[in-house]
Design a protein around this motif. Sequence first.
Motif, short mmCIF file in Angstrom:
data_model
loop_
_atom_site.label_atom_id
_atom_site.label_comp_id
_atom_site.label_asym_id
_atom_site.label_seq_id
_atom_site.Cartn_x
_atom_site.Cartn_y
_atom_site.Cartn_z
N UNK A 29 0.78 -1.12 -0.18
CA UNK A 29 -0.32 -0.14 -0.23
C UNK A 29 1.38 1.16 0.07
N UNK A 30 1.64 1.15 0.84
CA UNK A 30 2.48 2.59 1.03
C UNK A 30 3.26 2.21 -0.53
N UNK A 31 4.21 1.68 -1.03
CA UNK A 31 4.73 1.89 -2.19
C UNK A 31 3.62 1.92 -3.53
N UNK A 32 3.10 1.49 -3.52
CA UNK A 32 1.78 2.45 -4.41
C UNK A 32 1.56 3.91 -4.21
N UNK A 33 0.72 3.92 -2.57
CA UNK A 33 0.66 5.10 -2.47
C UNK A 33 2.12 6.67 -3.20
N UNK A 34 3.01 6.18 -2.96
CA UNK A 34 4.70 6.79 -3.03
C UNK A 34 4.03 6.69 -4.54
N UNK A 35 3.94 6.00 -5.86
CA UNK A 35 3.49 6.60 -7.31
C UNK A 35 2.11 6.85 -6.93
#
Length: 632
Positions: free
Chosen positions: A264-270
């Motif tokens: 989730x965190x990686x997708x939010x950063x993206x």
Amino acid sequence: MVKFEPGAVNVISGASKTGKSSVIPIIDYCLGSEKCAIPVGVIRESCSWFGVLVDTLEGQKLIARREPGDLKASGDILLLEGQEIEPPPIIQQKNQTVEYVKAVLNRLSGLSNLQFEPGSEDRFKSRPSFRDLMAFLFQPQNIIANPDVMFFKADTTDHREKLKTIFPYVLGAISPELLQARHELDRISRQLRRKEGELKARQASGASWQREGFAWARLAIEYGLLPAHTVVPNDWPSTVDLLRAAMQSDTRSATPTLASMDVIMARLTELRGAESKLVMELNQSRNRLHELRRLDESSDSFRDGLYVQRDRLGLSRWIRELVTERPAAVLEPSDAGRARIDQLCQALEGIELRLRSHPAITESLGRETLRQREAVETILADLSAVRQEIRTLEGQSEEARKVTTRGEEISHFRGRLQEALRLYEVADTSSTLNEEILALRTQVEGLNKLISEHEIGRKTENALDTIQSISSRLVPELDGEWPDAPIRLNIQDLTVKVIRGTRDDFLWEIGSGANWLAYHVALTLALQGYFLSKPNHPVPGLLIYDQPSQVYFPTRRAGKALEEDLDPEWNNEDVAAVRKVFALFDHIITRTTGRLQIIVLDHADEDVWGKLANVHHVEEWRGKGLVPAEWG
């Protein structure tokens, strides 16, 4: 009671003011006319009811209607039905309504009960009615030799427009089956529009759900419903399969891990990076739109300035032409003056060149503005989708950290996911809805071919050709001026054209009452001949002519001008012309083998129409009339 023989030419002869001309309005009134046109006076004052006895395929029907008094028409009507009907000596009361009798007559005629145009509020496009067919039956005294009006009551707008509408129907170009096809097409088209709207709504809903579906897949990973190393695919069908797999997982073994939350965190950063990039592109596109708007305004100002300069420099070209063409008429300029004039003219040509190229510049600006608008709309849609996914992931990620309620949250998530998948199945564009739309479109195409306006026009023209052929054989039998000139019915103007060589003349463009009478008689007989050639045609086999001899009616002899009871004398030429009409009637009755009934109301006596095989002398109204003297 006046009795007319079927399959014959029925003649009532007599002097003026005996009621001959009342026969047509009496029959018309009994057959459901909206207005009583029976002349006021002796007839209306002596009769309380008027009736007509008709033979039908179901037997005889007596239709009697009350005299309206001071009203426009009476709604009181008596209908008696049976194999043979004996008219009652006195009518005590009504037993039906006018609308009911009209419905019976419509049914007996086999008329369609469908409108010509489905859903139309135009009263001229309403269903065909038996009342509309009266135009083909009656030729009253004011119509039979009228150059401006060919058909009964066609001198009023309502009847005229409705008659134009029903003409293709009575000619067979529009059939009851075609009217039914029109209504079926209207129904299916409405159903198709509803299905297409439903499909569009489903597609919009599906597109919205797809944007959220990718976030749902990542949430499933975070909740432990999918392995932490699962890669969310970019294509939608694979993502749906992934979500279905999440639904099949065991919630008891679903244990969130740091790795799953990192997804989730990686997708939010993206997503935040994509959001910043889209915001930057949006600002750039907005600035370009602003600059294009300013450039467009400057372009208009520049063009207006060019027009002002051109108008001012236009004088230089006029001066140069004046000096060149007529040097002696003006002050001869010096060489420097000529050079200055040439410079001004060159400047004028340059301005005109720029004016000619200006529309291309304006068009280029318009295209670029449209392109930038489309770019802004695309960026806004992408930005909205990114922000929606961010909101979903942020909210769910925050809740995902509440480990104390993890089991309940996973159950709620699975419930929402299950409902979302169910809605997706309903909104799936590959469902049976597409097949239903395809089937409806196929039906629409087939019905459109069936009710082709081109085909209707072709059939109408073929019918008019046949009627023209019939009438062309009848005109030479009458006393017309051009016996060899064919006549053609013109539906749009409800009249005939006489085709003479290279020119066509409308009836009102031709003189002579003898011509008008000949064409009225020929066309009405030709129409009846065409109707009788069609099985079960709705128009009754009946024609009633009032005073066909009126165009030949001679002036009374001076010595008997005041003797109203005496009929005028006829000369041999008048007798020969009128006899042609009766002889043609007699010939038509023979050709139609008893299927046509003709009624003639005329001054002419037996010296004119006698010794014709199919002519039946009904009554002689000289010294008496329609209303017996004892009724007065």
